[in-house]
Write a protein that holds these residues in place. Sequence first.
Motif, PDB file in Angstrom:
ATOM      1  N   ILE A  79       6.016  -1.504   7.777  1.00  0.00           N
ATOM      2  CA  ILE A  79       6.074  -0.176   7.175  1.00  0.00           C
ATOM      3  C   ILE A  79       7.485   0.016   6.639  1.00  0.00           C
ATOM      4  N   VAL A  80       7.603   0.225   5.343  1.00  0.00           N
ATOM      5  CA  VAL A  80       8.910   0.441   4.738  1.00  0.00           C
ATOM      6  C   VAL A  80       9.144   1.939   4.624  1.00  0.00           C
ATOM      7  N   GLY A  81      10.127   2.434   5.326  1.00  0.00           N
ATOM      8  CA  GLY A  81      10.425   3.867   5.313  1.00  0.00           C
ATOM      9  C   GLY A  81      10.159   4.490   6.669  1.00  0.00           C
ATOM     10  N   ALA A 102       1.655  -4.536   4.058  1.00  0.00           N
ATOM     11  CA  ALA A 102       2.840  -3.687   4.002  1.00  0.00           C
ATOM     12  C   ALA A 102       2.482  -2.308   3.447  1.00  0.00           C
ATOM     13  N   VAL A 103       3.057  -1.304   4.045  1.00  0.00           N
ATOM     14  CA  VAL A 103       2.869   0.069   3.568  1.00  0.00           C
ATOM     15  C   VAL A 103       4.224   0.605   3.127  1.00  0.00           C
ATOM     16  N   TRP A 104       4.263   1.112   1.923  1.00  0.00           N
ATOM     17  CA  TRP A 104       5.500   1.612   1.332  1.00  0.00           C
ATOM     18  C   TRP A 104       5.500   3.129   1.421  1.00  0.00           C
ATOM     19  N   HIS A 111       0.843  -1.181   0.000  1.00  0.00           N
ATOM     20  CA  HIS A 111       0.000   0.000   0.000  1.00  0.00           C
ATOM     21  C   HIS A 111       0.884   1.238   0.000  1.00  0.00           C
ATOM     22  N   PHE A 112       0.370   2.298  -0.626  1.00  0.00           N
ATOM     23  CA  PHE A 112       1.029   3.594  -0.490  1.00  0.00           C
ATOM     24  C   PHE A 112       0.178   4.456   0.423  1.00  0.00           C
TER      25      PHE A 112
END
Lengths: 578, 578
Positions: free
Chosen positions: A224-226, A322-324, A184-185
């Motif tokens: 969460i990536v970032g 997952a959230v990018w 997801h964004f």
Amino acid sequence: MSLSVSFFDRASQAFHRSPKFSKLLVIFAVGAGGIVAYADAKSGHVVESSEVSGKKKLVVLGTGWAGMSFLKNLDTSLYDVQVVSPRNYFAFTPLLPSVTCGTVESRSIIEPIRNIVKKKGGVKFWEAECFNIDPVNKKVHCRSNSGMNMGGNGEFAVDYDYLVLAIGARPNTFNTPGVVEHCHFLKEVEDAEKIRRSVMNCFEKASLPNLSEEEKRKNLHFIIVGGGPTGVEFAAALHDFVSEDLSKLYPTCKDLVKISVIEAGEHILSMFDKRITKFAEEKFQRDGIEVKTNFKVVKVSDEAITMTNAATGEINVPYGMAVWSTGIGTRPLMMDFMKQVGQGNRRVLATDEWLRVHNCDGVYALGDCATVSQRKVMEDVSEIFRIVDKDHSGKLTSKEIKDVLDDICERYPQVELYMKSKQMKNSVDLLRDLESNSLKESKELDLEDFKKALAYVDSQVKMLPATAQVAAQQGYYLAQCFNKMNISEEHPEGPLRIRGTGRHRFQPFRYKHLGQFAPLGGGQTAAQLPGDWISIGHGAQGLWYSVYASKQVSWRTRVMVIGDWTRRFIFGRDSSCL
Amino acid sequence: MSLSVSFFDRASQAFHRSPKFSKLLVIFAVGAGGIVAYADAKSGHVVESSEVSGKKKLVVLGTGWAGMSFLKNLDTSLYDVQVVSPRNYFAFTPLLPSVTCGTVESRSIIEPIRNIVKKKGGVKFWEAECFNIDPVNKKVHCRSNSGMNMGGNGEFAVDYDYLVLAIGARPNTFNTPGVVEHCHFLKEVEDAEKIRRSVMNCFEKASLPNLSEEEKRKNLHFIIVGGGPTGVEFAAALHDFVSEDLSKLYPTCKDLVKISVIEAGEHILSMFDKRITKFAEEKFQRDGIEVKTNFKVVKVSDEAITMTNAATGEINVPYGMAVWSTGIGTRPLMMDFMKQVGQGNRRVLATDEWLRVHNCDGVYALGDCATVSQRKVMEDVSEIFRIVDKDHSGKLTSKEIKDVLDDICERYPQVELYMKSKQMKNSVDLLRDLESNSLKESKELDLEDFKKALAYVDSQVKMLPATAQVAAQQGYYLAQCFNKMNISEEHPEGPLRIRGTGRHRFQPFRYKHLGQFAPLGGGQTAAQLPGDWISIGHGAQGLWYSVYASKQVSWRTRVMVIGDWTRRFIFGRDSSCL
């Protein structure tokens, strides 16, 4: 029956059009909702703009922070204004992380762009996406995005005299495989709604019968990536949602939930002060939010995220959602446009300090879709010397520097920053510093000394962050420029032209940093305010509430956001899979 | 930190856990939000149900009106309760037409089913869709509907001792070609959201440049197929939305909008009193809403709706958006189940008056997925005669009728309705009537006379309407039955068994009609209340507001719905294309 019904009409309609009752109601409304109702009642009628000849055609692409701020502050009577955007609303994006967990509803943070501009009249809005900019013929080509049953293909072209590009950016995946398909964004309102649904689906899936604990843990692993402000705020919001609301409704799940933040750098929130970073990392550790720094994600599949680290090598981590959130990239439309205007080798469109696109007549760009490219002192150093050296003596004096210092600082803010960083107050201090830099004993600088002395100044140039704050200030600035376009032609108000004669028409755009928040969950927020003032905790959370309430674009969204916060406080968050 | 956070915890958290402050806050909340906050604070902790052996397995399919009402009133400590539904929330469907235009937000009318049952404990909820009922092995087969990355295919089976079917119905297209592809329905919350988006898209499309007036008119033609309460309410809500809000924001569109209601019968709202029908048709005419009665839709394409009428023949009507609201049909799962239980030739599953599915041990059905099939007097007329004729004289006396009249009326409500319709008060009146029906002079009836006399009684049997009211009452009734299952085994409370001995365990379900509303727009509503009391206008609208507010399933949704109404009144409706 009139089709234009204002608040007063509504009130009196409900009470059989008795004026006495409607007055009573307005008083009640002022008591309860305040100025709100009154402001709405004043809004009046909309005058349909006619194409008055002589007005220049001003086309605005985008209705985000930059576009909305520009439109809101523009005197629309001066131009034939047309707005093109695939979204007919403005979204208050800083509250998107709150929308992901239902702390605030998505409808509470959006306002129709037609509502925002209706009081002005004369603004035409087309809900469409621009797919091509033609700077040669001064046209933008657009396509309607809501179905095509219009006899044609829904495409049309719009002519412009001035074009304001404010189309924002897209999420940057760094071409990591699988990201677009599985992550997801968190850039649009729809993204936040999808995340909300996805979180609830993960809990429902983990609650199904006949699942092993491993499967449950997998479904309840949120990655969460970032580790930037958005990712960290989402992680904190999710943790609150789980601990305050979902743990009661999904008692079998609560001990299996895991939230992880993956950051490629050394620390999360690296753009903040070190004290904030440290506090955030410690708080996340106490809350059980895993922070994996120095990990780089290399692949995402539907089952697991693959990441590498110098110490561990490549590892596969199973996940439920997952959230990018690793930053922004340039939209394809912008890439095409950049090639056309000779910026094909750049990553982001560059504008000058007046937000004008280089070598592109009448085109302006602001917000996340462009960066301001600050002119370097070293590029102009000979011309600067020539201008400062009024008497053409080949040497600069303190008096000469003083005469043009304000103009220089306005044109090259890095000079001002340089002076500030060295605690210099005036031209005498600056001259003394330049002299010491030039490594000479003489009291007067010649051109070569001057170049040597200014060699370090350009390192003070700062890139503006890709924030709502910058975009909003740019929109305001550009609207002011457009509003006084005619006046300032005769009475230019900008600094001296270094290459050329006379003055620039406008002062260049200058960003004023008002501070930044990082909500960390549990009613605690970190705030970094101007002047390196740091505040962490419940007080900063209070400040966060009041700033975000006051910055709302309309009274309607303000009332709704505050209502949502109150509702969350009393009833908790909604956990429906809608 | 405890993971279970109640309102008090939240309050004290925000004020650094000072009990003094939290008391203060609660007082504030009681002042502002009333009993709300207090009720929530009492909710307490959730006890995880353990599979206590000996408890019977009760499986409930569906979380609509019937399922929710059943669960809410069930003593869940008596059974091992499992709920299966593809939706983890209950939706207050009567407000769906309001959601289509943003008068009420979709989140305001839904409540998570886990919230509703959490105070009771011991209820397990699986978010899944049942795809097969196996009444032989007493199993339901289910499939998770949120992705399949669970190692398996997301399918599982649930055993039951008692099965409560409350899965509702699906829209009935009467197999009209093109309906599923091109029309909106209005049964689920998602449907309402889609309609809302679609309405706004029509306005945005019609506002695009370079469109002919014909194209604009086509995009702004809203067709509602079906003149029942839902269709009429939607038409009225849409008209209000257009005239009160959109006409200001889309001034070029307002005169091109057309709303049409297509009805196959003679009149719209045919289930209401004629006065209401007449008022509605006249009001719609004044408002410019076209009502086309006696028109049957035969085909829908992406451009036009084809309909026929005796006078005009077949006509093609171009449209921008169409809503199909012509009644309900049986879901595929139910069709399969009906074949298994020998009801394959029926259109809807039939239950007896105790909501039990015929010939299917332990299976109950309620709400829109079934109908109560009232036992006919004529089927049992010999047995009734035998029971009434206590002294086996072959003749009935007034005294004999009096002794069992209450039981007869309870078992066959049509007898009571028949007596009411003829203003009979007691058994003497009834006997006299039966005697006159039997066309004999004698004062005593034999079996043949009795049959003749009762021939007209069964015509009084009424089908229950497919409304939320019926479903909710059935859910409440069945929950009461389950709550006293054991007690009533020893002390049956139902009427005398006609075929058999003793009494029925429970009284049969009896529907009590509390009235029905038909909102007609412009703050006017028609209400048909018990005792043929008709109210039309602003007063009925007030009643509508208060009934719908009071019937909300939780304080949270109540506060939110009232908040939405207030917001609409002050700020109007939101027109964002979200």
